[in-house]
Design an enzyme around this catalytic site. Structure first.
Site: not given
Ligand code: NAD
Length: 329
Positions: A148-149, A152, A194, A210, A276, A279-280
């Protein structure tokens, strides 16, 4: 031909953040195309938009090229919770990297403006606190979170190379922990976990002692920030942090949720998972100056709305007959 309405593509539009974004864009009069492979997104999240004349859905995986005519692209497709992104880590990297290449290719062909939903995870376990955009991060390239990291991070690289090489109009937004209605109840993210545990009266699971901290941004604030970032002048590329700088320990979060749900749940402590972060907390000075953005929803308000959503989804735990110990025959 000039179109009356802005045509906007939202990849990952059936997910948690994507569905709220689609809703907001349709409400603002855009023609919205939601593209999703429904890996973690659901039709339920966007069911209320079906039948709207300016909303369309396409089942498609962004790791394959896409040919559509649009003016703006919000690239959100990617599973965001560790449970889901670690289930098939190779696919997670492909979604970030091939997905970015395909969407950037599309933006180049149709001259669309494109926004990347990046993440605070690009900072890894940060040595700088709060995190500013100029900090390059402290990321393990070979751990269980790396798909993931690093996926991105590579997507950010691609965005900036397309900007340098092809003069694409890009916006890179680093999203910090965001929560709200339509999170999945079982995805292991801390707020939803939670709340579900509290509503079911189950033990609330904390990792480590925690004391590690996170910041929590309510979804409406975040969506507002995404739209503002897209609307910035062409010279503005980011990266820009979006998140709520209020910092809370996991224990504080659990206590708030227990109080707001009037739950009898107790806290239990389990070992900290690998990598993990301790802090963030986002530094949002750039978002404030370049986007005129700052979060407006307090943690209590946001948790209240999220708890109301989960109450409708989660029944209190009852022991299912199939899970009872078997009687000896
Ligand atoms: N929610 C957070 O706290 C957060 C934090 C940092 C970054 N993000 C980023 O924001 C975006 C949305 O996150 P979210 O929380 O809504 O997550 P989520 O998992 O609810 O949404 C991701 C969506 O992408 C779709 N998806 C995954 N792989 C796919 C692919 N190969 N082709 C087409 N669709 C695909 C999934 O079905 C889902 O609908 C992500 O890119 C995530 O990395 C979210």
């Amino acid at each position: 031909m000039k179109h009356e309405r802005k045509r906007v593509l939202v990849t990952g539009g059936a997910g948690f953040l994507g569905s709220h974004l689609c809703e907001r864009l349709v409400g603002a009069g855009c023609d919205v195309l939601c593209v999703d492979n429904f890996y973690t997104g659901t039709k339920d999240n966007i069911a209320h938009l079906f039948g709207h004349p300016h909303f369309e859905v396409l089942r498609h995986d962004v790791t394959f090229p896409l040919f559509v005519e649009v003016d703006e692209i919000y690239n959100l497709a990617c599973p965001a919770s560790p449970v889901h992104y670690q289930f098939d880590p190779v696919q997670t990297t492909k979604t970030s990297v091939h997905g970015a290449i395909n969407m950037l290719g599309l933006a180049k062909r149709v001259k669309a403006k494109i926004l990347q939903a990046s993440t605070s995870e690009v900072y890894g376990d940060p040595a700088v606190h709060p995190q500013v955009e100029s900090y390059w991060g402290n990321v393990n390239p070979i751990g269980i979170r790396s798909c993931y990291d690093e996926g991105k991070r590579c997507a950010e690289t691609l965005f900036f190379d397309y900007w340098r090489q092809h003069r694409l109009r890009i916006k890179v937004v680093r999203i910090f922990n965001t929560y709200g209605p339509r999170m999945l109840p079982n995805d292991g993210r801390v707020v939803s976990s939670f709340i579900v545990q509290a509503l079911r009266g189950e033990d609330i699971t904390l990792f480590g002692d925690g004391a590690q901290t996170r910041s929590f941004c309510y979804v409406d604030d975040l969506v507002d920030g995404l739209i503002r970032a897209m609307d910035t002048p062409d010279e503005f590329t980011g990266p820009v942090n979006l998140g709520n700088p209020g910092e809370f320990s996991m224990i504080e979060l659990a206590e708030k949720i227990v109080a707001l749900t009037a739950s009898r749940s107790r806290m239990v402590f389990k070992p900290l998972p690998a990598d993990d972060p301790r802090q963030r907390k986002p530094d949002i000075a750039l978002a404030a100056s370049a986007l005129g953005w700052r979060p407006t929803v307090s943690l209590e308000q946001g948790l209240g709305r999220t708890i109301a959503y989960f109450r409708g989804k989660v029944a209190p735990a009852v022991q299912s007959p199939s899970l009872q110990p078997r009687q000896a025959a």
